[in-house]
Motif scaffolding. Structure first.
Motif, mmCIF file in Angstrom:
data_model
loop_
_atom_site.group_PDB
_atom_site.id
_atom_site.type_symbol
_atom_site.label_atom_id
_atom_site.label_comp_id
_atom_site.label_asym_id
_atom_site.label_seq_id
_atom_site.Cartn_x
_atom_site.Cartn_y
_atom_site.Cartn_z
ATOM 1 N N ASP A 4 0.853 -1.180 0.000
ATOM 2 C CA ASP A 4 0.000 0.000 0.000
ATOM 3 C C ASP A 4 0.891 1.233 0.000
ATOM 4 O OD1 ASP A 4 -2.455 1.545 0.388
ATOM 5 O OD2 ASP A 4 -1.768 1.843 2.446
ATOM 6 N N LEU A 5 0.562 2.209 -0.819
ATOM 7 C CA LEU A 5 1.264 3.493 -0.850
ATOM 8 C C LEU A 5 0.264 4.553 -0.433
ATOM 9 C CD1 LEU A 5 3.784 5.180 -1.548
ATOM 10 C CD2 LEU A 5 2.987 5.233 -3.924
ATOM 11 N N ASN A 6 0.524 5.215 0.697
ATOM 12 C CA ASN A 6 -0.449 6.178 1.207
ATOM 13 C C ASN A 6 0.130 7.582 1.273
ATOM 14 O OD1 ASN A 6 0.126 7.138 4.195
ATOM 15 N ND2 ASN A 6 0.710 4.971 4.182
ATOM 16 N N ALA A 7 -0.766 8.567 1.265
ATOM 17 C CA ALA A 7 -0.365 9.965 1.368
ATOM 18 C C ALA A 7 -1.296 10.694 2.326
ATOM 19 C CB ALA A 7 -0.397 10.640 -0.004
ATOM 20 N N ASP A 8 -0.737 11.619 3.081
ATOM 21 C CA ASP A 8 -1.510 12.492 3.949
ATOM 22 C C ASP A 8 -2.002 13.666 3.103
ATOM 23 O OD1 ASP A 8 -0.545 10.798 5.928
ATOM 24 O OD2 ASP A 8 1.078 12.154 6.500
ATOM 25 N N ILE A 9 -3.303 13.883 3.094
ATOM 26 C CA ILE A 9 -3.850 14.934 2.226
ATOM 27 C C ILE A 9 -4.854 15.799 2.992
ATOM 28 C CG2 ILE A 9 -3.523 13.519 0.152
ATOM 29 C CD1 ILE A 9 -6.597 13.164 0.159
ATOM 30 N N GLY A 10 -5.385 16.813 2.267
ATOM 31 C CA GLY A 10 -6.327 17.732 2.886
ATOM 32 C C GLY A 10 -5.647 18.708 3.820
ATOM 33 N N GLU A 11 -4.341 18.930 3.591
ATOM 34 C CA GLU A 11 -3.549 19.767 4.483
ATOM 35 C C GLU A 11 -3.092 21.068 3.823
ATOM 36 O OE1 GLU A 11 -1.624 16.220 7.230
ATOM 37 O OE2 GLU A 11 -0.568 16.819 5.396
ATOM 38 N N GLY A 12 -3.694 21.393 2.671
ATOM 39 C CA GLY A 12 -3.366 22.642 2.020
ATOM 40 C C GLY A 12 -2.249 22.572 1.013
ATOM 41 N N CYS A 13 -1.906 21.361 0.585
ATOM 42 C CA CYS A 13 -0.803 21.189 -0.364
ATOM 43 C C CYS A 13 -1.156 21.742 -1.738
ATOM 44 C CB CYS A 13 -0.439 19.705 -0.473
ATOM 45 S SG CYS A 13 0.675 19.310 -1.829
ATOM 46 N N GLY A 14 -2.347 21.424 -2.219
ATOM 47 C CA GLY A 14 -2.759 21.880 -3.536
ATOM 48 C C GLY A 14 -2.639 20.838 -4.617
ATOM 49 N N ASP A 16 -3.340 17.542 -4.055
ATOM 50 C CA ASP A 16 -3.980 16.336 -3.529
ATOM 51 C C ASP A 16 -4.571 15.451 -4.621
ATOM 52 O OD1 ASP A 16 -3.315 17.081 -0.985
ATOM 53 O OD2 ASP A 16 -5.329 17.715 -0.397
ATOM 54 N N ALA A 17 -5.360 16.026 -5.495
ATOM 55 C CA ALA A 17 -6.027 15.227 -6.525
ATOM 56 C C ALA A 17 -5.015 14.550 -7.432
ATOM 57 C CB ALA A 17 -6.975 16.104 -7.334
ATOM 58 N N ALA A 18 -3.962 15.267 -7.805
ATOM 59 C CA ALA A 18 -2.932 14.687 -8.671
ATOM 60 C C ALA A 18 -2.174 13.572 -7.956
ATOM 61 C CB ALA A 18 -1.966 15.776 -9.130
ATOM 62 N N ILE A 19 -1.890 13.757 -6.677
ATOM 63 C CA ILE A 19 -1.192 12.728 -5.899
ATOM 64 C C ILE A 19 -2.014 11.445 -5.864
ATOM 65 C CG2 ILE A 19 -0.518 12.109 -3.537
ATOM 66 C CD1 ILE A 19 0.419 15.033 -3.214
ATOM 67 N N MET A 20 -3.337 11.585 -5.805
ATOM 68 C CA MET A 20 -4.197 10.404 -5.729
ATOM 69 C C MET A 20 -4.116 9.523 -6.966
ATOM 70 S SD MET A 20 -7.692 11.473 -3.814
ATOM 71 C CE MET A 20 -7.714 12.856 -2.684
ATOM 72 N N ASP A 21 -3.583 10.034 -8.062
ATOM 73 C CA ASP A 21 -3.414 9.217 -9.257
ATOM 74 C C ASP A 21 -2.301 8.181 -9.078
ATOM 75 O OD1 ASP A 21 -5.422 10.471 -10.705
ATOM 76 O OD2 ASP A 21 -4.062 12.006 -11.494
ATOM 77 N N TYR A 22 -1.477 8.334 -8.038
ATOM 78 C CA TYR A 22 -0.321 7.456 -7.869
ATOM 79 C C TYR A 22 -0.342 6.635 -6.586
ATOM 80 C CZ TYR A 22 1.468 10.342 -11.635
ATOM 81 O OH TYR A 22 1.617 10.995 -12.826
ATOM 82 N N VAL A 23 -1.175 6.999 -5.615
ATOM 83 C CA VAL A 23 -1.211 6.267 -4.353
ATOM 84 C C VAL A 23 -2.441 5.367 -4.301
ATOM 85 C CG1 VAL A 23 0.053 8.110 -3.179
ATOM 86 C CG2 VAL A 23 -2.454 8.108 -3.111
ATOM 87 N N SER A 24 -2.455 4.490 -3.310
ATOM 88 C CA SER A 24 -3.589 3.577 -3.168
ATOM 89 C C SER A 24 -4.456 3.890 -1.950
ATOM 90 C CB SER A 24 -3.094 2.125 -3.089
ATOM 91 O OG SER A 24 -2.027 1.986 -2.183
ATOM 92 N N SER A 25 -3.937 4.674 -1.016
ATOM 93 C CA SER A 25 -4.697 5.077 0.166
ATOM 94 C C SER A 25 -4.391 6.530 0.500
ATOM 95 C CB SER A 25 -4.328 4.213 1.380
ATOM 96 O OG SER A 25 -4.644 2.862 1.184
ATOM 97 N N VAL A 26 -5.374 7.217 1.075
ATOM 98 C CA VAL A 26 -5.144 8.591 1.529
ATOM 99 C C VAL A 26 -5.654 8.750 2.949
ATOM 100 C CG1 VAL A 26 -5.118 9.696 -0.729
ATOM 101 C CG2 VAL A 26 -7.311 9.339 0.436
ATOM 102 N N ASN A 27 -4.961 9.600 3.689
ATOM 103 C CA ASN A 27 -5.299 9.915 5.069
ATOM 104 C C ASN A 27 -5.742 11.378 5.088
ATOM 105 O OD1 ASN A 27 -3.833 7.372 5.529
ATOM 106 N ND2 ASN A 27 -2.018 8.641 5.222
#
Length: 245
Positions: A4-14, A16-27
């Protein structure tokens, strides 16, 4: 092999949506260390659109320091904090038609719980009382993993692509040399070592055994999107399937 490859999102990075194309889970940040109702809603919708597993990312009530400052907060207060934040995200998720899959504490709360059995116990108890079907993410080998297993929760031993390790298996404190990995090639090298060989090199030079169920990428970093792409492509080149647990 699968990871599983996860990313922390919803933190103001900008990104987020693009990162989700490469990970399998989001926090998804639950509004205390970062985020708000709108960012949670948008993250849930983006995760559903991409088929990415969504989880909660609750932290300390410390937006000024992004939840990364250690706090002396009583375990019973942390238990209540967890329930409050899980309830906020779960309400939005229910309306959006998204099933939450896991919980991963954020920042200082996560790191303190990895060392403090009482704090780890409070977090595990809160997740169990809220929804015993949720997985609980914790630092590989840490106290959070022990507490989660004691409560019968499904555990996810997490490792970090972009953070340095101390000789005891904990994360090097931010601000110390080697604590944050800023080079994409170095992040991939560390990740492959943990996933394929079950070991990580500490900032002091020695190699430590480590279990990797999920690899974390910090979504707030300037290079987050490039790291996500590089990690996904690098893992797949080695024959590792990236998929949610």
């Amino acid at each position: 092999m699968q990871i599983d490859l996860n990313a922390d999102i919803g933190e103001g990075c900008g990104d987020d949506a693009a990162i989700m194309d490469y990970v399998s889970s989001v926090n998804i940040a639950c509004g205390w260390h970062a985020g708000d109702a709108e960012t949670m809603w948008l993250a849930l919708q983006a995760a559903a659109l991409r088929g990415v597993a969504a989880g909660a990312h609750p932290g300390f009530p410390d937006r000024e320091n992004f939840g990364r400052r250690p706090l002396a907060r009583a375990p019973e207060r942390v238990y209540q904090d967890m329930l409050y934040q899980l309830g906020a995200l779960a309400g939005l998720a229910r309306a959006a038609g998204v099933a939450l899959r896991h919980v991963k504490p954020h920042g200082a709360l996560y790191n303190q719980a990895a060392r403090d059995p009482a704090l780890a116990e409070a977090i595990a108890r809160a997740v169990k009382d809220f929804d015993p079907g949720l997985r609980l993410f914790g630092l590989a080998g840490g106290a959070s993993i022990v507490a989660a297993r004691r409560h019968g929760l499904r555990v996810v031993e997490e490792v970090f692509a972009d953070r340095g390790y101390l000789a005891d298996g904990s994360l090097a404190p931010r601000g110390e040399a080697g604590a944050v990995i800023r080079d994409a090639a170095a992040a991939l090298e560390q990740t492959l070592g943990m996933v394929l060989r079950g070991q990580v090199r500490a900032v002091s030079g020695e190699y430590l055994p480590i279990r990797a169920d999920s690899v974390c990428l910090h979504g707030d970093g300037a290079q987050a999107l490039a790291f996500a792409r590089g990690l996904r492509e690098g893992l797949e080149r080695e024959g590792v399937t990236v998929a949610a647990l």
